[in-house]
Design an enzyme around this catalytic site. Structure first.
Site, PDB file in Angstrom:
ATOM      1  N   ASN A 199      58.720 -44.354 -31.933  1.00  0.00           N
ATOM      2  CA  ASN A 199      58.941 -45.465 -32.856  1.00  0.00           C
ATOM      3  C   ASN A 199      59.954 -45.150 -33.955  1.00  0.00           C
ATOM      4  OD1 ASN A 199      57.949 -47.789 -34.695  1.00  0.00           O
ATOM      5  ND2 ASN A 199      57.417 -45.950 -35.866  1.00  0.00           N
ATOM      6  N   TYR A 210      72.853 -50.974 -34.367  1.00  0.00           N
ATOM      7  CA  TYR A 210      71.402 -51.170 -34.254  1.00  0.00           C
ATOM      8  C   TYR A 210      71.069 -51.950 -32.980  1.00  0.00           C
ATOM      9  CZ  TYR A 210      66.616 -52.273 -35.792  1.00  0.00           C
ATOM     10  OH  TYR A 210      65.254 -52.380 -35.889  1.00  0.00           O
ATOM     11  N   LYS A 259      69.067 -50.429 -29.742  1.00  0.00           N
ATOM     12  CA  LYS A 259      67.711 -50.939 -29.494  1.00  0.00           C
ATOM     13  C   LYS A 259      67.626 -51.700 -28.175  1.00  0.00           C
ATOM     14  CE  LYS A 259      65.310 -49.587 -33.079  1.00  0.00           C
ATOM     15  NZ  LYS A 259      64.050 -48.819 -32.963  1.00  0.00           N
ATOM     16  N   THR A 269      58.466 -53.475 -44.260  1.00  0.00           N
ATOM     17  CA  THR A 269      58.482 -52.012 -44.358  1.00  0.00           C
ATOM     18  C   THR A 269      59.697 -51.600 -45.202  1.00  0.00           C
ATOM     19  OG1 THR A 269      59.944 -51.748 -42.456  1.00  0.00           O
ATOM     20  CG2 THR A 269      57.575 -51.830 -41.998  1.00  0.00           C
TER      21      THR A 269
HETATM   22  N1  NAP Z   1      60.856 -53.525 -40.172  1.00  0.00           N
HETATM   23  C1  NAP Z   1      61.343 -54.374 -39.283  1.00  0.00           C
HETATM   24  O1  NAP Z   1      61.619 -55.552 -39.600  1.00  0.00           O
HETATM   25  C2  NAP Z   1      61.543 -53.929 -37.845  1.00  0.00           C
HETATM   26  C3  NAP Z   1      61.735 -54.911 -36.867  1.00  0.00           C
HETATM   27  C4  NAP Z   1      61.914 -54.518 -35.537  1.00  0.00           C
HETATM   28  C5  NAP Z   1      61.900 -53.174 -35.215  1.00  0.00           C
HETATM   29  N2  NAP Z   1      61.733 -52.230 -36.183  1.00  0.00           N
HETATM   30  C6  NAP Z   1      61.708 -50.825 -35.785  1.00  0.00           C
HETATM   31  O2  NAP Z   1      60.465 -50.273 -36.143  1.00  0.00           O
HETATM   32  C7  NAP Z   1      60.575 -48.848 -36.216  1.00  0.00           C
HETATM   33  C8  NAP Z   1      59.859 -48.367 -37.467  1.00  0.00           C
HETATM   34  O3  NAP Z   1      60.559 -48.853 -38.605  1.00  0.00           O
HETATM   35  P1  NAP Z   1      59.816 -49.418 -39.884  1.00  0.00           P
HETATM   36  O4  NAP Z   1      60.167 -50.839 -40.005  1.00  0.00           O
HETATM   37  O5  NAP Z   1      58.384 -48.998 -39.856  1.00  0.00           O
HETATM   38  O6  NAP Z   1      60.638 -48.694 -41.054  1.00  0.00           O
HETATM   39  P2  NAP Z   1      60.406 -47.356 -41.870  1.00  0.00           P
HETATM   40  O7  NAP Z   1      59.170 -47.475 -42.683  1.00  0.00           O
HETATM   41  O8  NAP Z   1      61.688 -47.088 -42.543  1.00  0.00           O
HETATM   42  O9  NAP Z   1      60.110 -46.270 -40.738  1.00  0.00           O
HETATM   43  C9  NAP Z   1      61.119 -45.580 -40.044  1.00  0.00           C
HETATM   44  C10 NAP Z   1      60.483 -44.298 -39.546  1.00  0.00           C
HETATM   45  O10 NAP Z   1      61.408 -43.605 -38.706  1.00  0.00           O
HETATM   46  C11 NAP Z   1      61.465 -42.251 -39.140  1.00  0.00           C
HETATM   47  N3  NAP Z   1      62.783 -41.683 -38.837  1.00  0.00           N
HETATM   48  C12 NAP Z   1      63.992 -42.246 -39.081  1.00  0.00           C
HETATM   49  N4  NAP Z   1      64.972 -41.409 -38.697  1.00  0.00           N
HETATM   50  C13 NAP Z   1      64.361 -40.299 -38.191  1.00  0.00           C
HETATM   51  C14 NAP Z   1      64.834 -39.084 -37.645  1.00  0.00           C
HETATM   52  N5  NAP Z   1      66.154 -38.821 -37.506  1.00  0.00           N
HETATM   53  N6  NAP Z   1      63.933 -38.156 -37.231  1.00  0.00           N
HETATM   54  C15 NAP Z   1      62.605 -38.389 -37.358  1.00  0.00           C
HETATM   55  N7  NAP Z   1      62.090 -39.541 -37.863  1.00  0.00           N
HETATM   56  C16 NAP Z   1      62.968 -40.475 -38.278  1.00  0.00           C
HETATM   57  C17 NAP Z   1      61.209 -42.316 -40.647  1.00  0.00           C
HETATM   58  O11 NAP Z   1      60.675 -41.086 -41.104  1.00  0.00           O
HETATM   59  P3  NAP Z   1      61.444 -40.008 -42.018  1.00  0.00           P
HETATM   60  O12 NAP Z   1      62.349 -40.761 -42.942  1.00  0.00           O
HETATM   61  O13 NAP Z   1      60.310 -39.321 -42.712  1.00  0.00           O
HETATM   62  O14 NAP Z   1      62.140 -39.141 -41.048  1.00  0.00           O
HETATM   63  C18 NAP Z   1      60.111 -43.375 -40.695  1.00  0.00           C
HETATM   64  O15 NAP Z   1      58.855 -42.812 -40.452  1.00  0.00           O
HETATM   65  C19 NAP Z   1      62.067 -48.546 -36.175  1.00  0.00           C
HETATM   66  O16 NAP Z   1      62.410 -48.072 -34.896  1.00  0.00           O
HETATM   67  C20 NAP Z   1      62.710 -49.903 -36.444  1.00  0.00           C
HETATM   68  O17 NAP Z   1      63.989 -50.007 -35.892  1.00  0.00           O
HETATM   69  C21 NAP Z   1      61.540 -52.583 -37.485  1.00  0.00           C
END
Ligand code: NAP
Length: 254
Positions: free
Chosen positions: A90, A157, A161, A192
């Site tokens: 994720n 992005y 994705k 988030t």
């Molecule tokens: N929020 C939305 O609207 C939304 C919608 C569709 C999909 N998504 C997807 O949902 C997923 C989770 O995102 P979120 O919305 O929960 O945002 P978030 O709170 O910013 O979480 C992103 C997570 O990814 C980790 N991460 C990022 N780069 C990394 C790396 N190089 N190595 C290891 N860990 C990494 C971050 O941890 P660290 O910074 O501690 O490394 C964090 O735990 C993502 O794949 C995002 O694209 C989000």
């Protein structure tokens, strides 16, 4: 309760947002959880919360771009809990945004590395371990962006994705015979850190909220419930899907 009793899961991107909520829910449902991300202190707090609630978890901080990190997460699952049944890959990043004619090659490559290549590397090392114990469930976090809806300014992005959907279908076809199910979840907007970074004014948040049929964005816990479904035996005949959990953003034209 107890829908994941006896299961061992890896959750990446567990230091915040969707991954954090999903790791907690998995533990509540009886899974032993290995949590990953770069921010170790957040992971340790999560492990402490899970243990305080009567669950079991262990953390390993690292960068998902490293193949060795995925090997180490799987090794930790086996060392601590003897097996691996579930992986929620994720971790993700928005990457370099802006007009596509101005996005740098390095910025585009970074999004691919974190969102797509890392997911491939994760599955590469997880699936063999799942097969040893009769199969398992892999879930990737994709998005509606670039799949059902085109948005300007997010080429890296969207490309990274939507690539996950091809990866999902290939792995599902390849390892279905060994009872490994592979699915992608496609959330709508979720409140988030990433969402707030992308939508940093009330106007932008109102615009995005209004795109959804439900006229709100999701809480991370709501996405976690759908990941739980895909991870659990409730979804025993579900594989190869791009599963929209998007509040109707993909069908709204009003
Ligand atoms: N929020 C939305 O609207 C939304 C919608 C569709 C999909 N998504 C997807 O949902 C997923 C989770 O995102 P979120 O919305 O929960 O945002 P978030 O709170 O910013 O979480 C992103 C997570 O990814 C980790 N991460 C990022 N780069 C990394 C790396 N190089 N190595 C290891 N860990 C990494 C971050 O941890 P660290 O910074 O501690 O490394 C964090 O735990 C993502 O794949 C995002 O694209 C989000």
């Amino acid at each position: 309760m107890n829908r994941l009793n006896g299961k061992v899961a890896i959750v990446t991107g567990a230091s915040s947002g969707i991954g954090h909520a999903t790791a907690k829910l998995f533990a509540t449902e009886g899974a032993k959880v290995i949590v990953g991300a770069r921010r170790g202190a957040e992971l340790e707090n999560l492990v402490a919360d899970i243990k305080a609630a009567g669950g079991d978890a262990a953390a390993l901080a690292g960068d998902v771009r490293s193949e060795d990190y995925h090997k180490a997460l799987v090794a930790l699952a086996v060392e601590h809990y003897g097996r691996l049944d579930i992986a929620f890959n994720n971790a993700g990043t928005l990457g370099e945004a802006g007009p596509s004619t101005e996005v740098s090659e390095a910025g585009f490559a970074e999004a691919l590395a974190i969102n797509l290549t890392a997911s491939f590397l994760a599955a590469k090392h997880q699936i063999g371990e799942m097969i040893k114990h009769g199969g398992g469930s892999v879930v990737f976090t994709s998005t509606f962006v670039g799949h059902t809806v085109g948005f300007p300014g997010v080429a890296a992005y969207a490309a990274s994705k939507s690539g996950l959907i091809g990866l999902t279908q290939t792995l599902a076809a390849e390892f279905g015979p060994q009872n490994v199910r592979v699915n992608a979840i496609l959330p709508g907007a979720v409140d988030t850190d990433m969402y707030r970074e992308m939508n940093d004014t009330p106007d932008k948040q109102a615009f995005v909220t209004n795109l959804h049929a439900l006229k709100r964005v999701s809480r991370p816990e709501e996405i976690a419930r759908s990941v739980l479904y895909l991870a659990s035996d409730d979804a025993s005949f579900v594989t190869g899907t791009a599963s929209l959990v998007d509040g109707g953003v993909s069908i709204t034209r009003t």
